[in-house]
Every structure is written in structure tokens, then in C-alpha cells.
Design a protein around this motif. Structure first.
Motif, mmCIF file in Angstrom:
data_model
loop_
_atom_site.group_PDB
_atom_site.id
_atom_site.type_symbol
_atom_site.label_atom_id
_atom_site.label_comp_id
_atom_site.label_asym_id
_atom_site.label_seq_id
_atom_site.Cartn_x
_atom_site.Cartn_y
_atom_site.Cartn_z
ATOM 1 N N LEU A 34 -4.062 15.389 -4.196
ATOM 2 C CA LEU A 34 -3.785 13.793 -3.626
ATOM 3 C C LEU A 34 -2.324 13.807 -3.604
ATOM 4 N N GLU A 35 -1.461 12.481 -2.728
ATOM 5 C CA GLU A 35 0.022 12.938 -2.892
ATOM 6 C C GLU A 35 0.078 11.046 -2.313
ATOM 7 N N CYS A 36 1.027 10.448 -3.567
ATOM 8 C CA CYS A 36 1.023 9.110 -2.730
ATOM 9 C C CYS A 36 1.840 8.869 -1.425
ATOM 10 N N PRO A 37 1.650 9.135 0.241
ATOM 11 C CA PRO A 37 2.477 9.337 1.305
ATOM 12 C C PRO A 37 3.991 8.276 1.160
ATOM 13 N N VAL A 38 3.770 7.313 0.060
ATOM 14 C CA VAL A 38 5.936 6.285 0.402
ATOM 15 C C VAL A 38 6.166 7.393 -0.863
ATOM 16 N N CYS A 39 5.826 7.882 -1.823
ATOM 17 C CA CYS A 39 6.793 7.668 -3.276
ATOM 18 C C CYS A 39 6.847 9.449 -3.744
ATOM 19 N N GLY A 40 4.917 9.653 -2.896
ATOM 20 C CA GLY A 40 4.881 11.430 -3.655
ATOM 21 C C GLY A 40 4.309 11.261 -4.995
#
Length: 148
Positions: A34-40
Motif C-alpha cells: 500500500l502506498e499513499c497516492p499523494v506522497c508515496g
């Protein structure tokens, strides 16, 4: 499919995720998928959510909400989450001009008003006319909290 509101721990960015099951979410989180789409950021957890209880009143008042969630590929859901996050940022940083969007965009473009970011409502014809004049206007995706 199960929907979770997610957030990255480092920056607190909120976004949505769709999973086959709760165990699927846990497995992906444990493996760092899982990865934040804004900051990675890879440190992602479930955010507090209000329960989605289906009632006949809710089903009648918002039929497209449940219909749109059926069979949505994860890539589409992730892209929509990113677009919605960008829309939230625009709305937070720009001036709302309501139905005067096309007129105010022209005033800004031609130097008759202070240069700034704006958002509001415009018809498809208004947006096409702005684009023909060389004025950039991009539709914002609806947000879950939007009533339309």
C-alpha cells in the motif's frame, strides 16, 4: 469488495482503497504493497470511517453511489482517490466564485482581476469557449461529500 478510508501515517493524507476482504487489506499492508497516492509513503493504516448502513431511504436518495462501487477495478478506484485528493487541494487553496466562473476566469486572463486560482460552476459550452480563448479550465471530480 470492501471499501476502507485510508491515511498515510507520516503526513496524514486521506484516500480510499478497495479490497477483496479485510484479510486482503492486512496482507497488502504487511507486505508494504500500500502506498499513499499523494506522497508515496508506505506506512498506511485504516482511518476512522462512519459505518455505511444501507436503508431504503439512503438507497433511494443516492442510487448512483452504490451502483458506482460495483465491479470497480482497483486501478480505477485508486485513480479516482488521487483525483479526489487533488480536487480537495484545489478547493482548499482556491477562491470559490460560484456561477461566475467563466466571467471571472476571463477577467483574470485579461488582467482585469487579481491573478489567483479559482473554482466554481460552468457549463460545458462555457468551458469550451474558455479553452478556445486560450484559458485553461479543468473540471473537478465530485467528492463523496458533494450533494450533487
Amino acid at each position: 469488495m470492501i471499501h476502507y478510508s485510508l491515511r498515510c501515517e507520516p503526513a496524514g493524507h486521506g484516500f480510499d482503497g478497495w479490497f477483496r476482504s479485510g484479510a486482503d487489506f492486512e496482507a497488502k499492508a504487511a507486505r508494504g504493497f500500500l502506498e499513499c497516492p499523494v506522497c508515496g509513503a508506505k506506512d498506511v493504516s485504516k482511518a476512522l470511517m462512519r459505518p455505511a448502513v444501507s436503508t431504503s431511504e439512503r438507497a433511494l436518495s443516492r442510487p448512483s453511489e452504490s451502483a458506482a462501487a460495483v465491479g470497480v477495478p482497483s486501478e480505477v478506484a485508486e485513480a479516482m482517490a488521487r483525483l479526489q485528493e487533488l480536487a480537495r487541494e484545489v478547493r482548499a487553496k482556491a477562491d470559490y466564485v460560484g456561477n461566475e466562473f467563466a466571467e471571472e476566469a476571463r477577467r483574470i486572463h485579461y488582467g482585469e482581476a487579481e491573478e489567483r486560482q479559482i473554482y466554481g460552476e460552468a457549463s460545458g459550452g462555457d468551458v469550451r469557449a474558455l479553452m478556445e480563448e486560450g484559458i485553461t479550465a479543468i473540471p473537478l471530480p465530485p467528492l463523496p461529500e458533494d450533494k450533487n
